[in-house]
Design a protein around this motif. Sequence first.
Motif, PDB file in Angstrom:
ATOM      1  N   ARG A 129      23.437  59.538  43.648  1.00 52.01           N
ATOM      2  CA  ARG A 129      24.003  59.424  45.004  1.00 52.01           C
ATOM      3  C   ARG A 129      25.392  58.835  44.994  1.00 52.01           C
ATOM      4  O   ARG A 129      26.058  58.782  46.043  1.00 52.01           O
ATOM      5  N   ALA A 130      25.870  58.385  43.844  1.00 50.40           N
ATOM      6  CA  ALA A 130      27.212  57.790  43.735  1.00 50.40           C
ATOM      7  C   ALA A 130      27.746  58.112  42.342  1.00 50.40           C
ATOM      8  O   ALA A 130      27.912  57.228  41.505  1.00 50.40           O
ATOM      9  N   HIS A 153      19.318  61.971  54.162  1.00 50.58           N
ATOM     10  CA  HIS A 153      20.608  61.292  53.975  1.00 50.58           C
ATOM     11  C   HIS A 153      20.892  61.104  52.479  1.00 50.58           C
ATOM     12  O   HIS A 153      21.999  61.381  52.002  1.00 50.58           O
ATOM     13  N   ASP A 154      19.896  60.643  51.726  1.00 47.14           N
ATOM     14  CA  ASP A 154      20.104  60.413  50.292  1.00 47.14           C
ATOM     15  C   ASP A 154      20.304  61.730  49.537  1.00 47.14           C
ATOM     16  O   ASP A 154      21.136  61.819  48.632  1.00 47.14           O
ATOM     17  N   THR A 161      21.536  64.445  50.727  1.00 49.29           N
ATOM     18  CA  THR A 161      22.870  64.930  51.089  1.00 49.29           C
ATOM     19  C   THR A 161      23.961  64.154  50.346  1.00 49.29           C
ATOM     20  O   THR A 161      24.941  64.743  49.880  1.00 49.29           O
ATOM     21  N   ARG A 162      23.784  62.845  50.226  1.00 47.63           N
ATOM     22  CA  ARG A 162      24.761  62.059  49.445  1.00 47.63           C
ATOM     23  C   ARG A 162      24.845  62.593  48.017  1.00 47.63           C
ATOM     24  O   ARG A 162      25.925  62.761  47.457  1.00 47.63           O
ATOM     25  N   THR A 208      26.400  66.227  47.956  1.00 45.37           N
ATOM     26  CA  THR A 208      27.832  66.188  48.273  1.00 45.37           C
ATOM     27  C   THR A 208      28.624  65.677  47.058  1.00 45.37           C
ATOM     28  O   THR A 208      29.696  66.195  46.733  1.00 45.37           O
TER      29      THR A 208
END
Length: 278
Positions: free
Chosen positions: A103-104, A129-130, A132-133, A136
């Motif tokens: 996610r990062a 949400h996670d 998608t993070r 992305t």
Amino acid sequence: MAESSVRDFYDALAGDYHLMFADWDRSMARQAAVLDGLVRHRLGERPHRILDCACGIGTQAVGLALRGHEVVGGDLSPVAAARAAAEASARGTRLATVAADMRALPFAPASFDVVLCADNSLAHLLTAHDVTRALTGMRRTLRDGGLLVLTVRAYDELRRTHPTATPPQVARTPDGRAITFQLWHWHEDGERYDLEHFQLVPAAGGWQVRVRRTTSWALTRAQVTRLVTEAGFTDIMWHEPDTGGYYQPVLTARRGGRTRRGTPGSGRPDDKGGSSRA
Ligand SMILES: C[S@@+](CC[C@H](N)C(=O)[O-])C[C@H]1O[C@@H](n2cnc3c(N)ncnc32)[C@H](O)[C@@H]1O
């Protein structure tokens, strides 16, 4: 489930992870053959720069490195990532690994030709949400025209039947057979489940039982497709086991670039007990 508990689950499992396979080296070779075929079919024959963003102990990453690709492995579990690098080195190839949360992702934009997230690793992210993070970030990390490759458990049917256990997977060890299976406890939403991961390993005169717990989100293909679309990918294709040759459904998608529809790579279904699993 908190991020640290997923990391703890895989840190604890890393030393035993290969026991989920009848023959881990054989599975690595088979999986790499299919994924390599898929990547070269879509992007061309030359070796590619591949990020495996949930490399675990290297089941896909080591095999792809052995096939000539320049592979970087990332994983939430530092213990698993370290084992992946060591397994690559033991087989005469190089795999740079980093402990990183998908996610990062800690990579510059457009660093890779391919981003791979294999064996249902995405299911450890429990919210849209996670996911998608993560997606992305994978898109940002890909060059224009680069290829996303996700492999996921075939959850559509399982979401209808809500099974409570997985079939046993049996591996041979020098001390005898080891057995892995999971018990599943479905949440009220019918989509997520807590899993108890059991490993029975031979011990003096009997068995040692190892139990680890985590949570997964049983994403249907439609849910994955929607999230991948919303993250900005194009040319989304599903490659099913019976035609694509991988043991799980595989989604490929592009970051921008051309939008032609290709043909899945060829190969044979893989094992880990013959059925897909987390
Ligand atoms: C089922 S294992 C698959 C590992 C590897 N692809 C393989 O087939 O051996 C799932 C992997 O996803 C990793 N994972 C879970 N959540 C993650 C996250 N947020 N970021 C990166 N890796 C994650 C776990 O640590 C674990 O190694």
